[in-house]
Design an enzyme around this catalytic site. Structure first.
Site, PDB file in Angstrom:
ATOM      1  N   LEU A 181       0.876  -1.169   0.000  1.00 35.44           N
ATOM      2  CA  LEU A 181       0.000   0.000   0.000  1.00 35.44           C
ATOM      3  C   LEU A 181       0.909   1.213   0.000  1.00 35.44           C
ATOM      4  O   LEU A 181       1.885   1.252   0.752  1.00 35.44           O
ATOM      5  CB  LEU A 181      -0.893   0.018   1.251  1.00 35.44           C
ATOM      6  CG  LEU A 181      -1.964  -1.067   1.331  1.00 35.44           C
ATOM      7  CD1 LEU A 181      -2.612  -1.066   2.709  1.00 35.44           C
ATOM      8  CD2 LEU A 181      -3.008  -0.879   0.254  1.00 35.44           C
ATOM      9  N   ASP A 182       0.605   2.202  -0.837  1.00 36.83           N
ATOM     10  CA  ASP A 182       1.453   3.392  -0.835  1.00 36.83           C
ATOM     11  C   ASP A 182       1.174   4.231   0.405  1.00 36.83           C
ATOM     12  O   ASP A 182       0.253   3.953   1.179  1.00 36.83           O
ATOM     13  CB  ASP A 182       1.324   4.187  -2.142  1.00 36.83           C
ATOM     14  CG  ASP A 182      -0.031   4.841  -2.334  1.00 36.83           C
ATOM     15  OD1 ASP A 182      -0.721   5.145  -1.340  1.00 36.83           O
ATOM     16  OD2 ASP A 182      -0.400   5.088  -3.494  1.00 36.83           O
ATOM     17  N   PHE A 183       1.951   5.267   0.600  1.00 37.53           N
ATOM     18  CA  PHE A 183       1.884   6.095   1.807  1.00 37.53           C
ATOM     19  C   PHE A 183       0.489   6.687   2.029  1.00 37.53           C
ATOM     20  O   PHE A 183       0.064   6.870   3.165  1.00 37.53           O
ATOM     21  CB  PHE A 183       2.927   7.210   1.711  1.00 37.53           C
ATOM     22  CG  PHE A 183       2.979   8.091   2.921  1.00 37.53           C
ATOM     23  CD1 PHE A 183       3.594   7.661   4.079  1.00 37.53           C
ATOM     24  CD2 PHE A 183       2.406   9.347   2.915  1.00 37.53           C
ATOM     25  CE1 PHE A 183       3.645   8.471   5.207  1.00 37.53           C
ATOM     26  CE2 PHE A 183       2.451  10.168   4.028  1.00 37.53           C
ATOM     27  CZ  PHE A 183       3.073   9.727   5.181  1.00 37.53           C
TER      28      PHE A 183
END
Length: 174
Positions: A6-8
């Protein structure tokens, strides 16, 4: 091993496992394990927008995407829509890049399911162990029987040291 990423700016379900083969199969597009997301966007979502996603679009960078199931599940304000998107390909930042190319701005992105697992009401930052039924469903989703997991190596025998503090002698060769 983490299964996917999952990205930031994203949140939601993230699966961790000690089984590398399971992690590989869950993340690899060959096994077509779907990942479902709830995505709030700013911009106009039309039936044509959903058709482009369903047909498999080409990103501005030239990457061809597999079809994505997308459906409108809410409209909280005039220029904001909530979509449920299901994809099996998982290219880096795929949903954000798709939305960008369709003139939509992603406001929130939450992974709500991965294969047979559903996030449910687990609060952000919390974790839980899978139930035996959930584990079996994951293995079934990637055609990997739990018995096919490599066996754990047997632990080395532990020998105690003599009371004098000298280390144990190595075993004699026969």
């Amino acid at each position: 091993f983490s299964v996917g990423r999952l990205d930031f700016f994203s949140q939601g379900l993230l699966l961790l496992t000690t089984d590398g083969e399971l992690a590989f199969r869950l993340a690899h597009p060959r096994w077509h394990v779907p990942k479902r997301y709830e995505v709030a966007v700013r911009g106009r979502v039309t039936p044509q927008t959903l058709e482009v996603m369903a047909a498999g679009m080409r990103l501005a960078e030239g990457e061809q995407l597999a079809p994505v199931r997308a459906r409108l599940i809410g409209r909280p304000a005039d220029d904001r829509f909530v979509l449920e998107m299901e994809l099996t390909q998982g290219i880096n930042r795929q949903i954000r890049r798709m939305c960008r190319d369709l003139g939509l701005t992603v406001l929130t992105l939450v992974r709500i399911a991965q294969g047979p697992l559903i996030l449910g009401d687990l609060p952000p930052g919390q974790f839980r162990l899978l139930t035996p039924n959930e584990s079996a469903a994951l293995y079934g989703a990637v055609e990997l029987p739990p018995a096919a997991k490599p066996p754990k190596p047997a632990p080395a025998p532990v020998r105690s040291a003599k009371a004098s503090g000298t280390p144990p002698r190595p075993p004699r060769k026969a």
